[in-house]
Design a protein around this motif. Structure first.
Motif, short mmCIF file in Angstrom:
data_model
loop_
_atom_site.label_atom_id
_atom_site.label_comp_id
_atom_site.label_asym_id
_atom_site.label_seq_id
_atom_site.Cartn_x
_atom_site.Cartn_y
_atom_site.Cartn_z
N HIS A 1 18.83 -45.74 -2.80
CA HIS A 1 20.23 -46.08 -2.56
C HIS A 1 20.73 -47.01 -3.67
O HIS A 1 19.94 -47.66 -4.35
N LEU A 2 22.05 -47.04 -3.83
CA LEU A 2 22.65 -47.91 -4.84
C LEU A 2 22.61 -49.36 -4.37
O LEU A 2 22.85 -49.66 -3.20
N VAL A 3 22.33 -50.26 -5.33
CA VAL A 3 22.47 -51.69 -5.06
C VAL A 3 23.60 -52.29 -5.88
O VAL A 3 24.08 -53.38 -5.58
N ALA A 4 24.02 -51.59 -6.94
CA ALA A 4 25.12 -52.08 -7.77
C ALA A 4 25.63 -50.94 -8.63
O ALA A 4 24.92 -49.95 -8.87
N SER A 5 26.87 -51.08 -9.11
CA SER A 5 27.43 -50.07 -10.02
C SER A 5 28.50 -50.73 -10.87
O SER A 5 28.87 -51.89 -10.66
N TRP A 6 29.03 -49.97 -11.83
CA TRP A 6 29.99 -50.54 -12.77
C TRP A 6 31.30 -50.98 -12.09
O TRP A 6 31.95 -51.90 -12.54
N ASN A 7 31.64 -50.32 -10.96
CA ASN A 7 32.91 -50.64 -10.30
C ASN A 7 32.72 -51.11 -8.86
O ASN A 7 33.71 -51.35 -8.15
N ARG B 1 17.74 -48.42 -6.07
CA ARG B 1 16.48 -48.97 -5.56
C ARG B 1 15.84 -47.93 -4.64
O ARG B 1 16.47 -47.43 -3.72
N HIS B 2 14.59 -47.59 -4.92
CA HIS B 2 13.87 -46.68 -4.01
C HIS B 2 12.45 -47.16 -3.75
O HIS B 2 11.58 -46.38 -3.37
N ALA B 3 12.22 -48.44 -3.99
CA ALA B 3 10.93 -49.07 -3.65
C ALA B 3 11.17 -50.56 -3.54
O ALA B 3 12.17 -51.08 -4.07
N TYR B 4 10.28 -51.27 -2.85
CA TYR B 4 10.50 -52.69 -2.62
C TYR B 4 10.40 -53.52 -3.89
O TYR B 4 10.95 -54.61 -3.98
#
Length: 558
Positions: free
Chosen positions: A34-40, A128-131
């Motif tokens: 899943h996404l944790v951050a992006s440009w916007n 992120r797809h792992a701890y």
């Protein structure tokens, strides 16, 4: 924390990267991507869109990332994707999504991908797809159509990673200087695991090529040794027909098309390109792995024993050359050692490899004696079957590695210093295993009490500051035995002891009796001096050998 930059090219590079990041992984290792951050901060998230087809969301995300690239059409750059996995150490605390988001923003800012406050910067996402890690993917065209200023981005993100480690209380890695060997990729690790191999093809090839360089006397022998160990070699020829480079592959290591997977020498390690290999081989040509008549174990030991002097008094190029030669010696020792010692010696050689490279160009002219004697041992390791030869060589190698630690420390070569410290631990274990039985056997043959008293008296006169330690040392019996053997061979015991004491100071020796035992063993096996020479020594006409001084903070332990 380890960031690693990978560039992608081709019209579908962004789509492939996003598909991989939100897929199951090559070994089903991707959990809850899943996404944790992006440009916007509001990019579509394939991992958090339960009412939509994930593949459709992946395509939408890739299209949004690619929009500035598509606008350039044929003027788009060759490499369009910037991919940077960022991994924490296993012992680090588990970070939250918000913490990983902050880390991602710091990394893209440091790299020049998305400087803070730049609304026209490149588009990017952090998945992120792992701890313990995230992947940052960005397209390499800014939203204003320009290219990002990312000169030396690998160094920049490494510097930022060191700051992040401090801010988040993570394991602090040693700063590098760009001379480390390239690490195997996750794909290579998964392939090795799938095939049931303990090491990746890259690591196996690096070891075999290094050993071939260490063992070969010339280029022809180098290639012959590689062939004998199953390495396939493909030369790269220039217009003149001369070989300019070489690639290496292991039998059976193929890609999805069944073609051999070749690695260039420079991608295995910076010092394994063909020009660098030829430079190393020049220190043994034109003579083939031969040394002066005598015991090659003794000659290798004598050459290794001089390394601390070179590291203390030589120029930087000579010092770097000595470390290269020491690394080559450690590369070959596991091949000649008993099976019980191979694992520790292989570990020592593997980690010390990092300590043999720095930004300083090596002068190899002073390393010929060590290289040739070690090559002679490799060709016939059976001499000194009781292990004494290996024990003597390891004894002085411990001191040489301790001086290497100190030299790297004074020049702030952090990774090299850490590698040498690790090698020292493995060498100490191997030394204890091989030296113990030899010293026990020597002590069992200790001379009479009267003879030992005579030797003790001379010790008290010659080195009063060390005599008490030597006489209380468990190796004192072995020392007395080699003194008696030297006398039986025609040497004067007091003279031999004086020579051994003059070779190096005992200040940094954990066991001075053991150190003297190996020195006298070598001295005693030389031809006994004539009566005239002995008389000259007694009259003081020969100058003593000045002892080498210890470094200010010796790391030596034995």
């Amino acid at each position: 924390m380890i960031p690693k930059i990978i560039l992608g090219k081709g019209p579908e590079a962004t789509r492939r990267t996003i598909g991989y990041l939100f897929g199951k992984g090559r070994a089903n290792e991707h959990i809850d991507p899943h996404l944790v951050a992006s440009w916007n901060n509001f990019a579509p998230d394939p991992g958090r869109s339960p009412h939509r087809d994930p593949k459709e969301v992946e395509a939408q995300l890739a299209a949004q990332l690619d929009q500035p690239v598509k606008m350039l059409g044929d003027k788009a750059p060759k490499y369009t994707v910037w991919h940077c996995p960022v991994r924490a150490a296993p012992e680090d605390p588990i970070l939250t999504d918000a913490q990983w988001a902050d880390i991602a923003r710091r990394i893209v800012a440091a790299a020049g991908i998305a400087p803070a406050g730049d609304d026209e910067a490149c588009r990017w996402v952090a998945v992120r797809h792992a701890y313990d890690h995230i992947h940052i993917a960005a397209t390499l065209v800014r939203q204003d159509g320009r290219r990002p200023q990312r000169d030396y981005d690998q160094r920049a993100v490494q510097r930022e990673a060191r700051k992040i480690e401090i801010d988040y209380g993570l394991r602090r890695l040693k700063p590098g200087d760009g001379t480390a060997a390239k690490r195997p990729t996750s794909k290579e690790h998964f392939k090795a695991k799938r095939l049931g191999q303990d090491a990746t093809s890259r690591d196996v090839l690096r070891l075999r090529v290094r050993r071939a360089v260490a063992a070969a006397a010339d280029e022809a022998e180098f290639f012959a040794l590689l062939e004998a160990t199953g390495v396939n070699v493909r030369l790269k020829h220039g217009p003149s027909g001369d070989a300019l480079g070489c690639n290496f592959a292991l039998p059976g290591d193929t890609n999805d098309k069944g073609q051999p997977v070749f690695y260039s020498g420079s991608t295995l390690a910076p010092d394994l390109s063909l020009p660098q290999i030829r430079r190393r081989l020049a220190t043994t040509s034109p003579e083939r792995a031969t040394v002066r008549p005598g015991n090659p174990w003794h000659q290798a030991t004598n050459a290794t024993e001089r390394i601390p002097h070179h590291l203390t008094h030589g120029d930087d190029a000579t010092r770097q050359g000595q470390l290269v030669a020491l690394g080559a010696a450690l590369d070959l020792l596991p091949v000649t050692a008993p099976s019980t010692l191979k694992a520790e010696l292989e570990q020592a050689a593997a980690v010390f490899e990092r300590a043999t490279r720095s930004r300083i160009a090596a002068d190899l002219d002073s390393t010929r004696a060590l290289r040739r004697s070690v090559q002679a041992i490799w060709k016939d390791p059976t001499q000194h079957g009781d292990g004494a030869g290996l024990a003597m060589l390891l004894d002085v190698a411990l001191t040489a590695v301790a001086y290497a630690i100190h030299w790297h420390r004074t020049r702030q070569h952090a990774q090299q210093e850490a590698a040498a410290e690790q090698a020292l631990v493995h060498l100490q274990v191997a030394y204890a295993q091989v030296a113990g039985p030899v010293l026990t056997d020597l002590a069992r043959r200790s001379p009479s009490l009267q003879t030992k008293r005579r030797y003790a008296h001379h010790l008290q006169e010659a080195v009063p500051q060390h005599a008490e330690r030597i006489l209380a040392d468990p190796a004192w019996g072995a020392l007395a035995t080699v003194l008696a053997e030297a006398e039986a061979a025609g040497h004067n015991a007091a003279t031999v002891l004086d020579q051994a004491l003059g070779q190096r100071t005992l200040d940094d020796a954990h066991s001075p009796a053991r150190a003297l035992t190996w020195r006298i063993r070598r001295l005693g096996e030389r031809h006994a001096p004539s009566p005239q020479a002995q008389a000259a020594k007694r009259s003081g006409t020969q100058r003593p050998i000045p002892p080498i001084q210890s470094p200010p903070h010796p790391t030596r332990r034995r």
